[in-house]
Design a protein around this motif. Structure first.
Motif, PDB file in Angstrom:
ATOM      1  N   ARG A  96       0.844  -1.187   0.000  1.00  0.00           N
ATOM      2  CA  ARG A  96       0.000   0.000   0.000  1.00  0.00           C
ATOM      3  C   ARG A  96       0.881   1.240   0.000  1.00  0.00           C
ATOM      4  N   ALA A  97       0.544   2.229  -0.819  1.00  0.00           N
ATOM      5  CA  ALA A  97       1.301   3.486  -0.840  1.00  0.00           C
ATOM      6  C   ALA A  97       0.392   4.598  -1.333  1.00  0.00           C
ATOM      7  N   LEU A  98       0.730   5.839  -1.015  1.00  0.00           N
ATOM      8  CA  LEU A  98      -0.012   6.974  -1.542  1.00  0.00           C
ATOM      9  C   LEU A  98       0.398   7.203  -2.986  1.00  0.00           C
ATOM     10  N   GLY A  99      -0.591   7.504  -3.830  1.00  0.00           N
ATOM     11  CA  GLY A  99      -0.310   7.957  -5.184  1.00  0.00           C
ATOM     12  C   GLY A  99      -0.427   6.900  -6.254  1.00  0.00           C
ATOM     13  N   THR A 100      -0.618   5.645  -5.862  1.00  0.00           N
ATOM     14  CA  THR A 100      -0.605   4.577  -6.866  1.00  0.00           C
ATOM     15  C   THR A 100      -2.012   4.182  -7.338  1.00  0.00           C
ATOM     16  N   ALA A 101      -3.039   4.640  -6.645  1.00  0.00           N
ATOM     17  CA  ALA A 101      -4.416   4.368  -7.059  1.00  0.00           C
ATOM     18  C   ALA A 101      -5.286   5.542  -6.621  1.00  0.00           C
ATOM     19  N   PRO A 102      -6.430   5.770  -7.296  1.00  0.00           N
ATOM     20  CA  PRO A 102      -7.238   6.948  -6.955  1.00  0.00           C
ATOM     21  C   PRO A 102      -7.873   6.900  -5.568  1.00  0.00           C
ATOM     22  N   SER A 103      -8.067   5.714  -5.031  1.00  0.00           N
ATOM     23  CA  SER A 103      -8.574   5.669  -3.658  1.00  0.00           C
ATOM     24  C   SER A 103      -7.636   4.835  -2.789  1.00  0.00           C
ATOM     25  N   LEU A 104      -7.734   5.020  -1.497  1.00  0.00           N
ATOM     26  CA  LEU A 104      -6.732   4.452  -0.596  1.00  0.00           C
ATOM     27  C   LEU A 104      -7.341   4.157   0.772  1.00  0.00           C
ATOM     28  N   ASN A 105      -7.001   2.997   1.312  1.00  0.00           N
ATOM     29  CA  ASN A 105      -7.356   2.676   2.697  1.00  0.00           C
ATOM     30  C   ASN A 105      -6.279   3.203   3.624  1.00  0.00           C
ATOM     31  N   VAL A 106      -6.662   3.937   4.632  1.00  0.00           N
ATOM     32  CA  VAL A 106      -5.704   4.489   5.593  1.00  0.00           C
ATOM     33  C   VAL A 106      -5.918   3.795   6.934  1.00  0.00           C
ATOM     34  N   ASP A 107      -4.866   3.229   7.502  1.00  0.00           N
ATOM     35  CA  ASP A 107      -4.973   2.667   8.857  1.00  0.00           C
ATOM     36  C   ASP A 107      -4.899   3.807   9.859  1.00  0.00           C
ATOM     37  N   ILE A 108      -5.733   3.715  10.872  1.00  0.00           N
ATOM     38  CA  ILE A 108      -5.732   4.762  11.878  1.00  0.00           C
ATOM     39  C   ILE A 108      -5.645   4.119  13.263  1.00  0.00           C
ATOM     40  N   TYR A 109      -4.804   4.678  14.098  1.00  0.00           N
ATOM     41  CA  TYR A 109      -4.612   4.149  15.448  1.00  0.00           C
ATOM     42  C   TYR A 109      -4.779   5.284  16.445  1.00  0.00           C
ATOM     43  N   HIS A 110      -5.201   4.981  17.650  1.00  0.00           N
ATOM     44  CA  HIS A 110      -5.080   5.984  18.700  1.00  0.00           C
ATOM     45  C   HIS A 110      -4.563   5.320  19.972  1.00  0.00           C
ATOM     46  N   HIS A 111      -3.757   6.084  20.703  1.00  0.00           N
ATOM     47  CA  HIS A 111      -3.138   5.571  21.930  1.00  0.00           C
ATOM     48  C   HIS A 111      -3.162   6.629  23.003  1.00  0.00           C
ATOM     49  N   GLU A 112      -3.474   6.185  24.215  1.00  0.00           N
ATOM     50  CA  GLU A 112      -3.364   7.113  25.340  1.00  0.00           C
ATOM     51  C   GLU A 112      -1.886   7.315  25.646  1.00  0.00           C
ATOM     52  N   ILE A 113      -1.553   8.541  26.017  1.00  0.00           N
ATOM     53  CA  ILE A 113      -0.159   8.858  26.295  1.00  0.00           C
ATOM     54  C   ILE A 113      -0.021   9.371  27.728  1.00  0.00           C
ATOM     55  N   SER A 114       1.178   9.208  28.272  1.00  0.00           N
ATOM     56  CA  SER A 114       1.449   9.727  29.617  1.00  0.00           C
ATOM     57  C   SER A 114       2.669  10.622  29.556  1.00  0.00           C
ATOM     58  N   PRO A 115       2.771  11.567  30.500  1.00  0.00           N
ATOM     59  CA  PRO A 115       3.960  12.418  30.535  1.00  0.00           C
ATOM     60  C   PRO A 115       5.220  11.547  30.626  1.00  0.00           C
ATOM     61  N   GLY A 116       6.247  11.910  29.856  1.00  0.00           N
ATOM     62  CA  GLY A 116       7.481  11.132  29.861  1.00  0.00           C
ATOM     63  C   GLY A 116       7.559  10.167  28.686  1.00  0.00           C
ATOM     64  N   ASP A 117       6.422   9.894  28.043  1.00  0.00           N
ATOM     65  CA  ASP A 117       6.459   9.042  26.855  1.00  0.00           C
ATOM     66  C   ASP A 117       7.243   9.737  25.748  1.00  0.00           C
ATOM     67  N   LEU A 118       7.833   8.923  24.892  1.00  0.00           N
ATOM     68  CA  LEU A 118       8.521   9.447  23.713  1.00  0.00           C
ATOM     69  C   LEU A 118       7.917   8.787  22.484  1.00  0.00           C
ATOM     70  N   LEU A 119       7.694   9.570  21.461  1.00  0.00           N
ATOM     71  CA  LEU A 119       7.207   9.018  20.203  1.00  0.00           C
ATOM     72  C   LEU A 119       8.329   9.123  19.173  1.00  0.00           C
ATOM     73  N   LEU A 120       8.548   8.034  18.467  1.00  0.00           N
ATOM     74  CA  LEU A 120       9.529   8.034  17.366  1.00  0.00           C
ATOM     75  C   LEU A 120       8.796   7.783  16.061  1.00  0.00           C
ATOM     76  N   LEU A 121       8.970   8.679  15.105  1.00  0.00           N
ATOM     77  CA  LEU A 121       8.488   8.445  13.743  1.00  0.00           C
ATOM     78  C   LEU A 121       9.730   8.286  12.879  1.00  0.00           C
ATOM     79  N   CYS A 122       9.757   7.280  12.008  1.00  0.00           N
ATOM     80  CA  CYS A 122      10.972   7.077  11.222  1.00  0.00           C
ATOM     81  C   CYS A 122      10.664   6.339   9.921  1.00  0.00           C
ATOM     82  N   THR A 123      11.569   6.497   8.969  1.00  0.00           N
ATOM     83  CA  THR A 123      11.443   5.764   7.711  1.00  0.00           C
ATOM     84  C   THR A 123      12.275   4.476   7.793  1.00  0.00           C
TER      85      THR A 123
END
Ligand code: MN
Length: 237
Positions: A161-188
């Protein structure tokens, strides 16, 4: 809100087709890994994040819910890239991953397409929040490959699955509760192709601050080969 961000071309590629977006005003943090020749990968990842930010800001202003707004923004970005690719020969077949986090007071919302990733670090735990849309991931899920084999598989870059390869797209969506001190890493995958989660965790926990943690992650990926572009956002929650 404190964060660190780095995108690095790596040791082999002549272009950096990864992009990142940091928009603290609306609580948006995102990475994208573009693909396609002749600058097309860069066009795809830059377009994806620009559209995401614009559309999301507009929809949030209209008080749309975060999940709905995120999905709509990613889908609109997808249509835009698909349209550009259809109209311009030199961009035909371009696409991009996206991993986007929208931060609210006590919750993070994550939209996911492709094989870039989000991890949450809490004390001595590191948890992958997103699931890759890749061929090797499917094979691991079906029991055909081990995690270790997936890491070295010759087709590990093939996305389902990737953006741009078809006119419509399924997007996965998540939600998470967070607490002070948590760290989020986004990476390729230029990071996760070289460092295992426990190595990522150790690198971050042994760094004195966010900037040096991000730098150290990139340096370790470079030191292990660094064949791909590498992009990292570290967000303190
Ligand atoms: Mn990559």
């Amino acid at each position: 809100m404190r964060w660190a961000q780095i995108t690095d071309i790596g040791l082999v590629r002549s272009l950096n087709e990864d992009s990142l977006c940091v928009s603290p005003e609306i609580g948006l943090f995102a990475v994208a890994d573009g693909m396609g020749g002749h600058l097309a990968g860069e066009v795809a990842s830059v377009t994806a994040l620009q559209m995401l930010e614009q559309v999301l800001a507009k929809r949030l202003q209209k008080r749309e819910g975060p999940e709905q707004a995120l999905i709509a923004a990613v889908q609109e970005a997808n249509r835009k890239i698909f349209e550009l690719a259809s109209r311009n020969q030199q961009w035909a077949g371009m696409g991009t991953t996206i991993t986007a986090c929208l931060k609210r007071e006590k919750v993070i919302y994550i939209a996911q397409v492709g094989d870039s990733r989000a991890y949450l670090l809490r004390e001595n735990l590191i948890v992958q929040l997103t699931e890759d849309h890749s061929l090797v991931r499917e094979l691991v899920r079906n029991g055909g490959l081990t995690e270790e084999q997936a890491l070295h598989h010759p087709q590990r870059n093939v996305l389902t699955r990737a953006l741009g390869t078809a006119p419509s797209l399924n997007v996965d969506i998540y939600h998470h509760e967070i607490s002070p001190g948590d760290l989020l890493l986004l990476c390729t995958d230029g990071l996760t192709g070289y460092l295992r989660p426990d190595e990522i965790m150790l690198t971050i926990r042994t760094s004195p601050d966010l900037d040096r943690a991000a730098r150290s992650l990139v340096d370790k990926a470079l030191g292990s080969g660094g064949k791909d572009n590498i992009t990292v956002i570290l967000l303190e929650i």
